[in-house]
Design a protein around this motif. Structure first.
Motif, PDB file in Angstrom:
ATOM      1  N   ASP A 127       0.833  -1.201   0.000  1.00  0.00           N
ATOM      2  CA  ASP A 127       0.000   0.000   0.000  1.00  0.00           C
ATOM      3  C   ASP A 127       0.867   1.249   0.000  1.00  0.00           C
ATOM      4  O   ASP A 127       2.072   1.211   0.271  1.00  0.00           O
ATOM      5  CB  ASP A 127      -0.991  -0.003   1.166  1.00  0.00           C
ATOM      6  CG  ASP A 127      -0.358   0.281   2.504  1.00  0.00           C
ATOM      7  OD1 ASP A 127      -0.003   1.438   2.762  1.00  0.00           O
ATOM      8  OD2 ASP A 127      -0.227  -0.661   3.307  1.00  0.00           O
ATOM      9  N   THR A 128       0.241   2.370  -0.300  1.00  0.00           N
ATOM     10  CA  THR A 128       0.950   3.632  -0.483  1.00  0.00           C
ATOM     11  C   THR A 128       1.794   4.017   0.719  1.00  0.00           C
ATOM     12  O   THR A 128       2.953   4.439   0.579  1.00  0.00           O
ATOM     13  CB  THR A 128      -0.052   4.757  -0.802  1.00  0.00           C
ATOM     14  OG1 THR A 128      -0.738   4.438  -2.023  1.00  0.00           O
ATOM     15  CG2 THR A 128       0.651   6.094  -0.963  1.00  0.00           C
ATOM     16  N   ARG A 129       1.223   3.865   1.912  1.00  0.00           N
ATOM     17  CA  ARG A 129       1.962   4.267   3.116  1.00  0.00           C
ATOM     18  C   ARG A 129       3.259   3.477   3.264  1.00  0.00           C
ATOM     19  O   ARG A 129       4.322   4.034   3.519  1.00  0.00           O
ATOM     20  CB  ARG A 129       1.079   4.077   4.360  1.00  0.00           C
ATOM     21  CG  ARG A 129       0.037   5.157   4.575  1.00  0.00           C
ATOM     22  CD  ARG A 129      -0.704   4.920   5.883  1.00  0.00           C
ATOM     23  NE  ARG A 129      -1.511   3.703   5.837  1.00  0.00           N
ATOM     24  CZ  ARG A 129      -2.810   3.685   5.524  1.00  0.00           C
ATOM     25  NH1 ARG A 129      -3.429   4.816   5.244  1.00  0.00           N
ATOM     26  NH2 ARG A 129      -3.478   2.561   5.502  1.00  0.00           N
ATOM     27  N   ARG A 132       5.845   4.316   0.426  1.00  0.00           N
ATOM     28  CA  ARG A 132       6.564   5.572   0.661  1.00  0.00           C
ATOM     29  C   ARG A 132       7.626   5.403   1.753  1.00  0.00           C
ATOM     30  O   ARG A 132       8.716   5.956   1.666  1.00  0.00           O
ATOM     31  CB  ARG A 132       5.580   6.680   1.042  1.00  0.00           C
ATOM     32  CG  ARG A 132       4.718   7.160  -0.111  1.00  0.00           C
ATOM     33  CD  ARG A 132       3.843   8.327   0.293  1.00  0.00           C
ATOM     34  NE  ARG A 132       4.626   9.529   0.578  1.00  0.00           N
ATOM     35  CZ  ARG A 132       4.094  10.681   0.939  1.00  0.00           C
ATOM     36  NH1 ARG A 132       2.772  10.794   1.066  1.00  0.00           N
ATOM     37  NH2 ARG A 132       4.860  11.734   1.172  1.00  0.00           N
ATOM     38  N   GLU A 133       7.288   4.608   2.753  1.00  0.00           N
ATOM     39  CA  GLU A 133       8.247   4.360   3.834  1.00  0.00           C
ATOM     40  C   GLU A 133       9.445   3.574   3.315  1.00  0.00           C
ATOM     41  O   GLU A 133      10.596   3.924   3.595  1.00  0.00           O
ATOM     42  CB  GLU A 133       7.555   3.600   4.964  1.00  0.00           C
ATOM     43  CG  GLU A 133       8.439   3.345   6.170  1.00  0.00           C
ATOM     44  CD  GLU A 133       7.702   2.657   7.302  1.00  0.00           C
ATOM     45  OE1 GLU A 133       8.377   2.246   8.256  1.00  0.00           O
ATOM     46  OE2 GLU A 133       6.469   2.520   7.223  1.00  0.00           O
ATOM     47  N   ARG A 134       9.188   2.512   2.555  1.00  0.00           N
ATOM     48  CA  ARG A 134      10.266   1.686   2.016  1.00  0.00           C
ATOM     49  C   ARG A 134      11.172   2.494   1.080  1.00  0.00           C
ATOM     50  O   ARG A 134      12.368   2.234   0.990  1.00  0.00           O
ATOM     51  CB  ARG A 134       9.687   0.504   1.241  1.00  0.00           C
ATOM     52  CG  ARG A 134       8.841  -0.463   2.057  1.00  0.00           C
ATOM     53  CD  ARG A 134       9.644  -1.580   2.639  1.00  0.00           C
ATOM     54  NE  ARG A 134       8.786  -2.679   3.033  1.00  0.00           N
ATOM     55  CZ  ARG A 134       8.103  -2.750   4.176  1.00  0.00           C
ATOM     56  NH1 ARG A 134       8.183  -1.750   5.048  1.00  0.00           N
ATOM     57  NH2 ARG A 134       7.341  -3.798   4.457  1.00  0.00           N
ATOM     58  N   ALA A 135      10.569   3.462   0.379  1.00  0.00           N
ATOM     59  CA  ALA A 135      11.320   4.261  -0.591  1.00  0.00           C
ATOM     60  C   ALA A 135      11.952   5.503   0.036  1.00  0.00           C
ATOM     61  O   ALA A 135      12.567   6.298  -0.676  1.00  0.00           O
ATOM     62  CB  ALA A 135      10.390   4.688  -1.724  1.00  0.00           C
ATOM     63  N   PHE A 136      11.791   5.645   1.345  1.00  0.00           N
ATOM     64  CA  PHE A 136      12.294   6.827   2.058  1.00  0.00           C
ATOM     65  C   PHE A 136      11.723   8.111   1.439  1.00  0.00           C
ATOM     66  O   PHE A 136      12.428   9.097   1.233  1.00  0.00           O
ATOM     67  CB  PHE A 136      13.836   6.861   2.030  1.00  0.00           C
ATOM     68  CG  PHE A 136      14.463   5.635   2.634  1.00  0.00           C
ATOM     69  CD1 PHE A 136      14.502   5.449   4.010  1.00  0.00           C
ATOM     70  CD2 PHE A 136      14.987   4.652   1.814  1.00  0.00           C
ATOM     71  CE1 PHE A 136      15.067   4.304   4.556  1.00  0.00           C
ATOM     72  CE2 PHE A 136      15.559   3.499   2.358  1.00  0.00           C
ATOM     73  CZ  PHE A 136      15.596   3.325   3.738  1.00  0.00           C
TER      74      PHE A 136
END
Length: 230
Positions: A127-129, A132-136
């Motif tokens: 999911d988006t959240r 975004r976290e994994r991609a910093f």
């Protein structure tokens, strides 16, 4: 074009909408294509965002989750639903290149899009959240670049929207807005038993136009000819 559009009949159930997608092959979410229906145009406006079983906004993520249609911003970066029967043809006709890595190395795909694709490929349905976290890219200043890269991947036919996931707290209770989840187009086809087309890109485009000529007006065909570069 069909009973729903020619006779003004409104669609009020998920199953009716899924049937229409199967009949048409391609159905945009909003009115996008001249002389051509959209999910918006064939459903009562009052049902949208009603958070009921009749809400087309809820249906849009049920279609890919249940294998009834692929969903993503595939055409001019606008949201489109494509039937399982038509998706292999659309996939071949619109895919940017053979694979995301080659497109990145050839300068056709941005670095951000390539990095997000790799994360999605590792964790299908992410999911988006979490993505975004994994991609910093959790910062507000990163949101625009993130959104553009995700749309870039959909437009290139490398990923699809697989559904939405609810935000939950430590106790497993819903806590906040749901967020969009993504998977690779190849994985969505695999999961739903859909075989890739053996046709070339040009032959896939020709077959799509052949099908569309059987049911579309001149204005509609002109739009699709530009999309499929025929």
């Amino acid at each position: 074009m069909n009973d729903h559009t020619s006779q003004g009949t409104m669609i009020t159930s998920f199953d009716e909408a899924a049937e229409l997608i199967g009949q048409l092959g391609i159905l945009p979410l909003a009115s996008l294509i001249p002389d051509y229906p959209s999910l918006e145009s064939v459903t009562p406006r009052a049902n949208w965002h009603s958070d009921t079983e009749q809400d087309p906004w809820r249906w849009r993520v049920r279609f890919p989750a249940e294998g009834k249609a692929a969903y993503g911003k595939f055409m001019k970066k606008k949201a489109v639903l494509v039937s399982p029967e038509w998706f292999p043809l659309v996939y071949h006709a619109l895919r940017l290149g053979q694979n995301a890595e080659t497109c990145f190395k050839d300068g056709l795909l941005s670095r951000t899009a390539w990095e997000l694709y790799q994360l999605i490929e590792i964790e299908q349905g992410i999911d988006t959240r979490v993505l975004r976290e994994r991609a910093f890219m959790k910062g507000k200043e990163d949101k625009k670049a993130f959104d553009q890269a995700v749309i870039e991947l959909q437009d290139a036919m490398f990923i699809v929207i697989s559904g939405v996931k609810a935000k939950v707290n430590a106790a497993g209770e819903k806590n906040g807005w749901s967020s969009t989840s993504y998977e690779t187009a190849a994985n969505w086809m695999r999961q739903n038993g859909i075989k890739e087309s053996s046709l070339s890109k040009q032959d896939a485009r020709s077959e799509l136009m052949r099908r569309l000529r059987e049911r579309c007006s001149g204005k509609t065909l002109a739009y699709f000819e530009k999309i499929f570069q025929c």
